[in-house]
Design a protein around this motif. Structure first.
Motif, short mmCIF file in Angstrom:
data_model
loop_
_atom_site.label_atom_id
_atom_site.label_comp_id
_atom_site.label_asym_id
_atom_site.label_seq_id
_atom_site.Cartn_x
_atom_site.Cartn_y
_atom_site.Cartn_z
N LYS A 1 68.75 -44.87 33.86
CA LYS A 1 69.84 -44.61 32.91
C LYS A 1 70.66 -45.89 32.74
CE LYS A 1 73.99 -41.86 31.98
NZ LYS A 1 75.02 -42.90 31.91
N PRO A 2 70.71 -46.41 31.51
CA PRO A 2 71.54 -47.60 31.27
C PRO A 2 73.03 -47.24 31.38
CG PRO A 2 70.66 -46.74 29.20
CD PRO A 2 70.01 -45.94 30.31
N ASP A 3 73.85 -48.24 31.41
CA ASP A 3 75.29 -48.05 31.63
C ASP A 3 75.99 -47.61 30.34
OD1 ASP A 3 77.72 -47.95 32.87
OD2 ASP A 3 78.06 -50.12 32.86
N ILE A 4 75.51 -46.53 29.77
CA ILE A 4 76.12 -45.94 28.57
C ILE A 4 76.01 -44.42 28.71
CG2 ILE A 4 75.72 -47.80 26.90
CD1 ILE A 4 73.09 -46.51 26.14
N MET B 1 59.62 -51.70 29.15
CA MET B 1 59.55 -52.29 30.48
C MET B 1 58.76 -51.39 31.44
SD MET B 1 62.78 -53.61 32.80
CE MET B 1 63.28 -54.78 31.53
N MET B 2 59.00 -50.08 31.36
CA MET B 2 58.27 -49.15 32.23
C MET B 2 56.79 -49.18 31.94
SD MET B 2 60.52 -45.69 32.72
CE MET B 2 62.15 -45.69 33.46
N GLU B 3 56.42 -49.13 30.66
CA GLU B 3 55.01 -49.08 30.31
C GLU B 3 54.31 -50.41 30.60
OE1 GLU B 3 54.82 -47.53 26.30
OE2 GLU B 3 55.15 -45.46 27.00
N ASN B 4 55.06 -51.50 30.52
CA ASN B 4 54.49 -52.81 30.87
C ASN B 4 54.30 -52.95 32.37
OD1 ASN B 4 54.34 -53.63 28.22
ND2 ASN B 4 56.24 -54.82 28.26
N HIS B 5 54.95 -52.08 33.13
CA HIS B 5 54.84 -52.16 34.59
C HIS B 5 54.19 -50.91 35.17
CE1 HIS B 5 57.62 -55.48 33.89
NE2 HIS B 5 57.24 -55.94 35.06
N LYS C 1 65.29 -52.16 38.90
CA LYS C 1 66.53 -52.35 39.66
C LYS C 1 66.95 -53.82 39.64
CE LYS C 1 66.08 -48.47 42.90
NZ LYS C 1 65.77 -48.08 44.30
N GLU C 2 65.99 -54.70 39.87
CA GLU C 2 66.28 -56.14 39.89
C GLU C 2 66.70 -56.67 38.53
OE1 GLU C 2 62.77 -57.90 41.48
OE2 GLU C 2 63.09 -57.13 43.51
N SER C 3 66.20 -56.05 37.47
CA SER C 3 66.51 -56.52 36.11
C SER C 3 67.93 -56.19 35.69
CB SER C 3 65.55 -55.88 35.10
OG SER C 3 65.88 -54.51 34.90
N SER C 4 68.55 -55.18 36.35
CA SER C 4 69.91 -54.71 36.02
C SER C 4 70.01 -54.13 34.62
CB SER C 4 70.94 -55.85 36.19
OG SER C 4 70.95 -56.30 37.52
N ILE C 5 68.89 -53.74 34.02
CA ILE C 5 68.92 -53.15 32.68
C ILE C 5 69.44 -51.71 32.72
CG2 ILE C 5 66.55 -52.22 32.67
CD1 ILE C 5 66.35 -53.26 29.74
N LEU D 1 63.53 -42.87 41.89
CA LEU D 1 62.11 -42.57 41.93
C LEU D 1 61.95 -41.18 42.54
CD1 LEU D 1 59.34 -43.71 41.27
CD2 LEU D 1 59.26 -44.71 43.56
N THR D 2 61.33 -40.27 41.79
CA THR D 2 61.23 -38.89 42.23
C THR D 2 59.88 -38.33 41.80
OG1 THR D 2 62.35 -36.73 42.19
CG2 THR D 2 62.44 -38.05 40.17
N LYS D 3 59.75 -37.00 41.82
CA LYS D 3 58.50 -36.35 41.42
C LYS D 3 58.80 -35.12 40.57
CE LYS D 3 55.72 -37.73 45.45
NZ LYS D 3 54.67 -38.47 44.70
N THR D 4 57.80 -34.67 39.84
CA THR D 4 57.93 -33.39 39.15
C THR D 4 58.06 -32.29 40.18
OG1 THR D 4 55.51 -33.40 39.04
CG2 THR D 4 56.69 -34.00 37.02
#
Length: 294
Positions: free
Chosen positions: A171-174, A236-240, A272-276, A282-285
């Protein structure tokens, strides 16, 4: 029972479509909902005072009748003629104003908790009928699991559990107003609607490839326009390593689904490191009861 402690779990939207608007302003939806193992903790106690009191670990949350937990408790006390007071302690972990039904899940937990604590014996169907008076997502939060949600959210069809998958939450800071997002949505011939039936069939067949192909959220067209950082987090998620990333609800939270746990952990570290994003989990269904007594 004098007190009770519960876990109130968050949800994500594997698919979210808006079909139209009722005359009273409520939007008609078709959504595939899924609980995850990210939860708030709620402790409730009976008191001798004839009032509802709320304490939270978040100063920005109201502790009066504007809190959904208060509304849930007040509804239950009035309908079932409960004379005892109720003290509610809410420990939040689910991001606030994030499209994850945190407040709705808390309200659902309060309703279930009061049902147990006062031995009312209310069936789930009746609880869900009352829950829609508090909020459109509350009936789903009463039922939980994997489900199709229609109408304004009160028409629920249980679906097979999607299976245990790693979920990365960012969640971004908005914060986003659900009301403003829905009011800004334009439905016309250019609207790209999800194929909800294809999504349901993919879940029933455990066909994850088809599920990822059909994951879609019609509200992204509004919220991403307001906050482009959401699209950056998805990318970013899909690239990683995420098999699919999508905005949940009206946003701004983004979730990524991973079939590979190691990739999920590495992606979480990178974000986390990107601060985006301000909040990263990190969890599960989660396929069992959403409001679990501790």
């Amino acid at each position: 029972m004098q007190d009770i402690k519960l876990k109130a779990r968050a949800k994500i939207n594997l698919s979210l479509d808006v079909m139209g608007v009722r005359q009273d302003g409520y939007h008609l939806v078709s959504m595939v909902m899924q609980n995850i193992d990210l939860y708030d903790e709620i402790t409730m106690e009976k008191t001798r005072e004839d009032i509802i009191r709320i304490n939270t670990n978040m100063s920005i949350l109201p502790n009066d009748e504007n809190n959904l937990c208060y509304k849930a408790a007040a509804l239950m006390r009035e309908k079932y003629h409960i004379k005892d007071g109720i003290f509610i302690n809410l420990s939040k972990k689910i991001p606030i104003a994030a499209g994850m039904a945190g407040g709705s899940s808390d309200a659902a937990a309060v309703m279930k908790g009061i049902n147990e604590m006062f031995d009312l014996g209310i069936k789930e169907e009746e609880l869900r009928e009352d829950a829609v008076k508090i909020g459109a997502d509350v009936p789903y939060c009463i039922m939980g699991g994997t489900a199709l949600s229609e109408g304004i959210g009160e028409i629920l069809t249980r679906l097979p559990f999607v299976g245990e998958l790693d979920i990365l939450i960012a969640k971004p800071d908005i914060s986003v107003s659900t009301k403003s997002v829905y009011e800004s949505l334009v439905l016309d011939e250019n609207t790209k609607h999800p194929d909800t039936l294809a999504m349901i069939n993919a879940i029933k067949n455990k066909d994850y490839k088809k599920m990822y192909e059909n994951m879609s959220n019609v509200l992204e067209s509004v919220t991403i326009t307001m906050h482009p950082v959401i699209a950056k987090i998805k990318e970013m998620m899909e690239n990683h390593g995420a098999d699919k990333a999508l905005m949940s609800g009206s946003g701004p939270t983004v979730f990524g689904i991973f079939e590979d746990s190691k990739k999920a952990m590495k992606a979480a570290e990178f974000i986390k490191e990107s601060s985006i994003a301000k909040e990263v989990f990190l969890t599960k269904t989660w396929g069992m009861l959403p409001c679990q007594i501790m």
